[in-house]
Design a protein around this motif. Structure first.
Motif, PDB file in Angstrom:
ATOM      1  N   ALA A  59      18.398  -8.120  10.637  1.00  0.00           N
ATOM      2  CA  ALA A  59      19.536  -8.922  10.202  1.00  0.00           C
ATOM      3  C   ALA A  59      19.112 -10.062   9.295  1.00  0.00           C
ATOM      4  CB  ALA A  59      20.287  -9.477  11.413  1.00  0.00           C
ATOM      5  N   LEU A  60      20.031 -10.454   8.425  1.00  0.00           N
ATOM      6  CA  LEU A  60      19.896 -11.651   7.598  1.00  0.00           C
ATOM      7  C   LEU A  60      20.740 -12.760   8.213  1.00  0.00           C
ATOM      8  CD1 LEU A  60      20.163 -12.022   3.767  1.00  0.00           C
ATOM      9  CD2 LEU A  60      21.876 -13.138   5.187  1.00  0.00           C
ATOM     10  N   HIS A  61      20.202 -13.970   8.248  1.00  0.00           N
ATOM     11  CA  HIS A  61      20.927 -15.129   8.771  1.00  0.00           C
ATOM     12  C   HIS A  61      21.178 -16.129   7.652  1.00  0.00           C
ATOM     13  CE1 HIS A  61      20.484 -14.533  13.237  1.00  0.00           C
ATOM     14  NE2 HIS A  61      19.549 -13.703  12.797  1.00  0.00           N
ATOM     15  N   LEU A  62      22.419 -16.490   7.436  1.00  0.00           N
ATOM     16  CA  LEU A  62      22.792 -17.561   6.521  1.00  0.00           C
ATOM     17  C   LEU A  62      23.170 -18.771   7.367  1.00  0.00           C
ATOM     18  CD1 LEU A  62      23.703 -18.734   3.755  1.00  0.00           C
ATOM     19  CD2 LEU A  62      25.937 -17.690   4.183  1.00  0.00           C
ATOM     20  N   VAL A  63      22.494 -19.893   7.153  1.00  0.00           N
ATOM     21  CA  VAL A  63      22.750 -21.080   7.965  1.00  0.00           C
ATOM     22  C   VAL A  63      24.052 -21.744   7.509  1.00  0.00           C
ATOM     23  CG1 VAL A  63      21.883 -23.316   8.722  1.00  0.00           C
ATOM     24  CG2 VAL A  63      20.289 -21.424   8.351  1.00  0.00           C
ATOM     25  N   VAL A  64      25.045 -21.737   8.386  1.00  0.00           N
ATOM     26  CA  VAL A  64      26.341 -22.350   8.114  1.00  0.00           C
ATOM     27  C   VAL A  64      26.318 -23.828   8.515  1.00  0.00           C
ATOM     28  CG1 VAL A  64      28.810 -22.288   8.673  1.00  0.00           C
ATOM     29  CG2 VAL A  64      27.524 -20.147   8.440  1.00  0.00           C
ATOM     30  N   HIS A  65      25.595 -24.113   9.598  1.00  0.00           N
ATOM     31  CA  HIS A  65      25.482 -25.486  10.097  1.00  0.00           C
ATOM     32  C   HIS A  65      24.197 -25.593  10.903  1.00  0.00           C
ATOM     33  CE1 HIS A  65      26.605 -29.353  11.888  1.00  0.00           C
ATOM     34  NE2 HIS A  65      26.233 -28.862  13.040  1.00  0.00           N
ATOM     35  N   GLY A  66      23.474 -26.724  10.747  1.00  0.00           N
ATOM     36  CA  GLY A  66      22.283 -26.937  11.559  1.00  0.00           C
ATOM     37  C   GLY A  66      20.997 -26.845  10.756  1.00  0.00           C
ATOM     38  N   ARG A  67      19.928 -26.525  11.450  1.00  0.00           N
ATOM     39  CA  ARG A  67      18.582 -26.520  10.855  1.00  0.00           C
ATOM     40  C   ARG A  67      17.688 -25.555  11.621  1.00  0.00           C
ATOM     41  NH1 ARG A  67      14.010 -30.820  10.899  1.00  0.00           N
ATOM     42  NH2 ARG A  67      13.331 -30.951   8.733  1.00  0.00           N
ATOM     43  N   VAL A  68      16.911 -24.766  10.899  1.00  0.00           N
ATOM     44  CA  VAL A  68      16.053 -23.749  11.501  1.00  0.00           C
ATOM     45  C   VAL A  68      14.619 -23.954  11.038  1.00  0.00           C
ATOM     46  CG1 VAL A  68      15.575 -21.274  11.681  1.00  0.00           C
ATOM     47  CG2 VAL A  68      17.956 -22.094  11.617  1.00  0.00           C
ATOM     48  N   ARG A  69      13.700 -23.934  11.986  1.00  0.00           N
ATOM     49  CA  ARG A  69      12.272 -24.049  11.662  1.00  0.00           C
ATOM     50  C   ARG A  69      11.662 -22.649  11.596  1.00  0.00           C
ATOM     51  NH1 ARG A  69       7.278 -24.788  14.707  1.00  0.00           N
ATOM     52  NH2 ARG A  69       8.476 -24.582  16.632  1.00  0.00           N
ATOM     53  N   ILE A  70      10.941 -22.381  10.510  1.00  0.00           N
ATOM     54  CA  ILE A  70      10.258 -21.101  10.339  1.00  0.00           C
ATOM     55  C   ILE A  70       8.775 -21.327  10.614  1.00  0.00           C
ATOM     56  CG2 ILE A  70       9.831 -19.166   8.788  1.00  0.00           C
ATOM     57  CD1 ILE A  70      12.790 -19.675   9.450  1.00  0.00           C
ATOM     58  N   SER A  71       8.219 -20.573  11.553  1.00  0.00           N
ATOM     59  CA  SER A  71       6.823 -20.783  11.938  1.00  0.00           C
ATOM     60  C   SER A  71       6.096 -19.449  12.073  1.00  0.00           C
ATOM     61  CB  SER A  71       6.749 -21.545  13.267  1.00  0.00           C
ATOM     62  OG  SER A  71       7.374 -20.799  14.307  1.00  0.00           O
ATOM     63  N   MET A  72       4.776 -19.525  12.003  1.00  0.00           N
ATOM     64  CA  MET A  72       3.923 -18.336  12.143  1.00  0.00           C
ATOM     65  C   MET A  72       2.764 -18.663  13.069  1.00  0.00           C
ATOM     66  SD  MET A  72       3.784 -17.101   8.135  1.00  0.00           S
ATOM     67  CE  MET A  72       3.012 -15.525   8.521  1.00  0.00           C
ATOM     68  N   LEU A  73       2.210 -17.637  13.701  1.00  0.00           N
ATOM     69  CA  LEU A  73       1.038 -17.806  14.549  1.00  0.00           C
ATOM     70  C   LEU A  73      -0.218 -17.719  13.699  1.00  0.00           C
ATOM     71  CD1 LEU A  73       1.997 -15.615  17.649  1.00  0.00           C
ATOM     72  CD2 LEU A  73       2.047 -18.115  17.453  1.00  0.00           C
ATOM     73  N   SER A  74      -1.137 -18.652  13.917  1.00  0.00           N
ATOM     74  CA  SER A  74      -2.404 -18.634  13.190  1.00  0.00           C
ATOM     75  C   SER A  74      -3.385 -17.713  13.900  1.00  0.00           C
ATOM     76  CB  SER A  74      -2.969 -20.047  13.098  1.00  0.00           C
ATOM     77  OG  SER A  74      -3.230 -20.567  14.392  1.00  0.00           O
ATOM     78  N   SER A  75      -4.519 -17.487  13.269  1.00  0.00           N
ATOM     79  CA  SER A  75      -5.512 -16.568  13.834  1.00  0.00           C
ATOM     80  C   SER A  75      -6.067 -17.046  15.170  1.00  0.00           C
ATOM     81  CB  SER A  75      -6.660 -16.370  12.837  1.00  0.00           C
ATOM     82  OG  SER A  75      -7.262 -17.617  12.519  1.00  0.00           O
ATOM     83  N   ASP A  76      -6.038 -18.376  15.399  1.00  0.00           N
ATOM     84  CA  ASP A  76      -6.560 -18.907  16.665  1.00  0.00           C
ATOM     85  C   ASP A  76      -5.471 -19.077  17.725  1.00  0.00           C
ATOM     86  OD1 ASP A  76      -5.136 -21.019  15.677  1.00  0.00           O
ATOM     87  OD2 ASP A  76      -6.818 -22.426  15.580  1.00  0.00           O
TER      88      ASP A  76
END
Length: 235
Positions: A59-76
């Motif tokens: 799915a695609l998400h379009l932010v209508v209201h609020g705030r989203v943090r995008i994060s990734m896991l590092s190798s460690d």
């Protein structure tokens, strides 16, 4: 052929926001309404996860209201913040195209509402719309350019420069570096540290140095950029 679009003042919020997404900005009313009809709104409490790294991309998400943090896991095994997505931005385009696993985790940092279109509906909608397909390619190219720039920054800029650039980007000051007005950034020092892949202590030390110069003002959960021009001069 696309013509001039009438005012959308009276359209639902998600339709107005969809026009701000590069992928959708050039669509005519019929195409945009068809896509809107295929989606639905979802609400997430602060701290809720929209999707996790490795989940199926559905799915695609379009932010209508609020705030989203995008994060990734590092190798460690640590977590690195890649970006913050706010009203009018969208996440999930890559997964919609190939159906592959999510490459990052999306977490609501405040109460958030998104407009969601599933991959199946999106692919069906896109299949006979060449203009939308071209716009999507432009969006992906832009993201690739930003990724390349981020890698270059990591290699060639020191923390002072990278932090200044991050504050300008988050506050919108990069687009208007000549402005004399104050620009507020809603973020914590921990989030900034995660974005820059450094310790919170290092970010705190540099922020305090900026504050002593009068370039920023620190508050709980936010940073006010008082002198965008001074930060821009560093980068």
């Amino acid at each position: 052929m696309l013509g001039d679009m009438p005012s959308d003042v009276h359209q639902p919020t998600h339709l107005r926001l969809m026009r701000q997404v590069p992928l959708l900005a050039r669509l005519n009313n019929a195409d945009l309404n068809a896509l809107a009809a295929a989606g639905q709104e979802r609400t997430y409490a602060a701290g809720s996860v929209l999707f996790r790294e490795g989940d199926p991309g559905d799915a695609l998400h379009l932010v209508v209201h609020g705030r989203v943090r995008i994060s990734m896991l590092s190798s460690d095994g640590g977590e690195v913040t890649v970006a913050f997505v706010e009203k009018g931005d969208c996440v999930g385009e890559l997964a919609l195209l190939d159906g592959g696993p999510r490459t990052a985790t999306a977490t609501a940092t405040v109460s958030t509402r998104t407009f969601v279109v599933t991959r199946a509906e999106f692919v069906a909608w896109l299949s006979d719309r060449a203009t939308a397909a071209a716009a999507l390619l432009e969006t992906l190219a832009g993201r690739l350019r930003r990724t390349d720039q981020a890698l270059a920054d990591l290699s060639f800029l020191d923390l002072e420069q990278r932090l200044a650039k991050a504050l300008l980007s988050l506050s919108g000051g990069q687009r208007d570096a000549g402005a004399a007005r104050a620009l507020q950034v809603r973020t914590t020092q921990s989030e900034l540290a995660s974005m820059l892949s450094v310790s919170r202590e290092s970010v705190n030390k540099q922020l305090n140095a900026f504050q002593r110069e009068g370039w920023i003002a620190l508050a709980r959960g936010s940073v006010t950029v008082r002198d965008p021009r001074a930060l821009a001069a560093l980068v």
